[in-house]
Design an enzyme around this catalytic site. Structure first.
Site, PDB file in Angstrom:
ATOM      1  N   GLY A  74       0.798  -1.237   0.000  1.00  0.00           N
ATOM      2  CA  GLY A  74       0.000   0.000   0.000  1.00  0.00           C
ATOM      3  C   GLY A  74       0.821   1.272   0.000  1.00  0.00           C
ATOM      4  CB  THR A  75       4.379   2.014   0.533  1.00  0.00           C
ATOM      5  OG1 THR A  75       4.967   0.972  -0.275  1.00  0.00           O
ATOM      6  CG2 THR A  75       4.279   1.566   1.982  1.00  0.00           C
ATOM      7  CE1 TYR A  78       3.021  -9.509 -12.131  1.00  0.00           C
ATOM      8  CE2 TYR A  78       2.118  -9.491 -14.356  1.00  0.00           C
ATOM      9  CZ  TYR A  78       2.123  -9.010 -13.058  1.00  0.00           C
ATOM     10  OH  TYR A  78       1.230  -8.021 -12.701  1.00  0.00           O
TER      11      TYR A  78
HETATM   12  P1  NAP Z   1       4.794  -1.041  -7.441  1.00  0.00           P
HETATM   13  O1  NAP Z   1       4.544   0.370  -7.830  1.00  0.00           O
HETATM   14  O2  NAP Z   1       6.127  -1.648  -7.721  1.00  0.00           O
HETATM   15  O3  NAP Z   1       4.426  -1.236  -5.894  1.00  0.00           O
HETATM   16  C1  NAP Z   1       4.533  -2.508  -5.328  1.00  0.00           C
HETATM   17  C2  NAP Z   1       4.176  -2.460  -3.850  1.00  0.00           C
HETATM   18  O4  NAP Z   1       4.270  -3.798  -3.308  1.00  0.00           O
HETATM   19  C3  NAP Z   1       5.130  -1.600  -3.042  1.00  0.00           C
HETATM   20  O5  NAP Z   1       4.438  -1.007  -1.955  1.00  0.00           O
HETATM   21  C4  NAP Z   1       6.147  -2.617  -2.520  1.00  0.00           C
HETATM   22  O6  NAP Z   1       6.793  -2.122  -1.374  1.00  0.00           O
HETATM   23  C5  NAP Z   1       5.210  -3.785  -2.224  1.00  0.00           C
HETATM   24  N1  NAP Z   1       5.878  -5.086  -2.167  1.00  0.00           N
HETATM   25  C6  NAP Z   1       6.612  -5.700  -3.134  1.00  0.00           C
HETATM   26  N2  NAP Z   1       7.088  -6.868  -2.685  1.00  0.00           N
HETATM   27  C7  NAP Z   1       6.637  -7.018  -1.416  1.00  0.00           C
HETATM   28  C8  NAP Z   1       6.795  -8.005  -0.415  1.00  0.00           C
HETATM   29  N3  NAP Z   1       7.534  -9.124  -0.624  1.00  0.00           N
HETATM   30  N4  NAP Z   1       6.182  -7.836   0.780  1.00  0.00           N
HETATM   31  C9  NAP Z   1       5.446  -6.717   1.022  1.00  0.00           C
HETATM   32  N5  NAP Z   1       5.274  -5.739   0.125  1.00  0.00           N
HETATM   33  C10 NAP Z   1       5.868  -5.886  -1.082  1.00  0.00           C
HETATM   34  O7  NAP Z   1       3.756  -2.024  -8.171  1.00  0.00           O
HETATM   35  P2  NAP Z   1       2.302  -1.757  -8.779  1.00  0.00           P
HETATM   36  O8  NAP Z   1       2.452  -1.451 -10.213  1.00  0.00           O
HETATM   37  O9  NAP Z   1       1.535  -0.841  -7.916  1.00  0.00           O
HETATM   38  O10 NAP Z   1       1.690  -3.232  -8.657  1.00  0.00           O
HETATM   39  C11 NAP Z   1       0.900  -3.618  -7.531  1.00  0.00           C
HETATM   40  C12 NAP Z   1       0.141  -4.889  -7.864  1.00  0.00           C
HETATM   41  O11 NAP Z   1      -0.622  -4.669  -9.045  1.00  0.00           O
HETATM   42  C13 NAP Z   1       1.033  -6.103  -8.153  1.00  0.00           C
HETATM   43  O12 NAP Z   1       0.426  -7.254  -7.615  1.00  0.00           O
HETATM   44  C14 NAP Z   1       1.055  -6.175  -9.675  1.00  0.00           C
HETATM   45  O13 NAP Z   1       1.270  -7.479 -10.134  1.00  0.00           O
HETATM   46  C15 NAP Z   1      -0.351  -5.698  -9.987  1.00  0.00           C
HETATM   47  N6  NAP Z   1      -0.505  -5.155 -11.348  1.00  0.00           N
HETATM   48  C16 NAP Z   1       0.056  -3.974 -11.709  1.00  0.00           C
HETATM   49  C17 NAP Z   1      -0.176  -3.473 -12.984  1.00  0.00           C
HETATM   50  C18 NAP Z   1       0.333  -2.131 -13.436  1.00  0.00           C
HETATM   51  O14 NAP Z   1       0.064  -1.756 -14.578  1.00  0.00           O
HETATM   52  N7  NAP Z   1       1.029  -1.368 -12.613  1.00  0.00           N
HETATM   53  C19 NAP Z   1      -0.935  -4.206 -13.902  1.00  0.00           C
HETATM   54  C20 NAP Z   1      -1.467  -5.423 -13.506  1.00  0.00           C
HETATM   55  C21 NAP Z   1      -1.269  -5.891 -12.215  1.00  0.00           C
HETATM   56  P3  NAP Z   1       8.265  -2.646  -0.907  1.00  0.00           P
HETATM   57  O15 NAP Z   1       9.107  -2.786  -2.136  1.00  0.00           O
HETATM   58  O16 NAP Z   1       8.738  -1.592   0.049  1.00  0.00           O
HETATM   59  O17 NAP Z   1       8.027  -3.949  -0.227  1.00  0.00           O
END
Ligand code: NAP
Length: 264
Positions: A20-21, A163
């Site tokens: 959520g960060t 993935y």
């Molecule tokens: P992001 O900007 O990289 O943010 C990822 C978040 O997850 C960060 O808060 C990160 O914080 C946390 N995280 C990663 N590994 C973790 C762990 N082992 N334990 C706890 N927290 C963890 O990614 P995002 O694009 O928002 O993606 C979030 C979700 O949406 C993911 O599940 C991704 O597969 C899905 N998604 C994203 C997209 C897109 O277009 N962005 C599309 C489809 C699906 P820390 O690194 O500090 O732990």
């Protein structure tokens, strides 16, 4: 007549958003906070947690807390859930959103690279749900919302075979969890984001982002709040009869049969 003022109210609900960060998780957290929910954000980086809590605090009337956790570790998930329940007095909604999307071709993928993605995206989802279950059962109207993806369940993209497998696995987990937990009045649903402009996605570069925007009928990438709004609806009392469903939020990206379909 329904009381339309009270519809979709999330005020006073306690919500945990893993990951959520930043990015989508931050967008989900901000929608819930603005709606008056008590919100906990979990991630590994304590600096990012502190920054997110400052940004979210004051958006609504609810409490905002941060908790350090690694969702790929079951003990860490247990501590995360206990901390949140202590601080917020219970838990009504789990948004299991934390995930990673490193890319690597299938031919050169190592066992460690495969394991890392499955550990965070699949085991991380399941551990988070397990850790929060007692509190969600106690809520009497628990909600679980998984962040999956269009990649895997509907589409594919070179470099993301591991993935895609992880994101499809989340849906397999969801369908049985939804059956098992229905007796506790817990619903389990998944949001399938298309391409949402987040910190993580921006790292993939301008060529990737531009190509994706051209592939989307809506003509632009989505925002983290686009995902947050669906999560908020699925968390509402009005969504109590929706469970085990996977819903794409992608500006129509999965619809074109060929690039020509977008030409007009
Ligand atoms: P992001 O900007 O990289 O943010 C990822 C978040 O997850 C960060 O808060 C990160 O914080 C946390 N995280 C990663 N590994 C973790 C762990 N082992 N334990 C706890 N927290 C963890 O990614 P995002 O694009 O928002 O993606 C979030 C979700 O949406 C993911 O599940 C991704 O597969 C899905 N998604 C994203 C997209 C897109 O277009 N962005 C599309 C489809 C699906 P820390 O690194 O500090 O732990």
């Amino acid at each position: 007549m329904p009381d339309t003022d009270a519809m979709f109210s999330l005020a006073g609900k306690s919500v945990l958003v893993t990951g959520g960060t930043k990015g989508i998780g931050r967008g989900i957290a901000s929608v819930f906070a603005t709606a008056g929910a008590h919100v906990a954000v979990a991630a590994r980086s304590t600096a990012d947690i502190d920054a997110a809590v400052v940004a979210l605090d004051g958006l609504g009337a609810g409490k905002v807390i941060g908790v350090a956790a690694d969702v790929s570790n079951r003990d860490s998930c247990t501590t995360m859930a206990d901390t949140v329940v202590d601080a917020l007095g219970g838990l009504d909604v789990l948004c299991a959103n934390a995930g990673i999307f490193p890319d690597v071709p299938l031919q050169t993928m190592t066992p460690d690279q495969l394991t890392e993605v499955l550990d965070v995206n699949v085991k991380g989802n399941i551990y988070s749900v397990q850790a929060c279950l007692d509190a969600l059962i106690a809520s009497g109207r628990g909600r679980i919302i998984l962040t999956s993806s269009i990649t895997g369940p509907i589409t594919g993209f070179p470099g993301w075979s591991h993935y895609g497998a992880s994101k499809a696995a989340q849906l397999g987990f969801m369908r049985t969890a939804a059956i098992e937990l229905a007796a506790h009045r817990i619903t389990v649903n998944a949001v399938l984001p298309g391409n949402i402009l987040t910190e993580g996605l921006a790292d993939l570069g301008e060529d990737y982002l531009g190509g994706m925007a051209r592939a989307i009928p809506a003509g632009a990438l989505g925002t983290p709040e686009d995902i947050g709004h669906l999560a908020a609806f699925l968390a509402s009392d009005e969504a109590s009869y929706i469970t085990g469903q996977a819903i794409a939020v992608d500006g129509g990206q999965v619809l074109p049969e060929s690039p020509d379909a977008l030409a007009g």
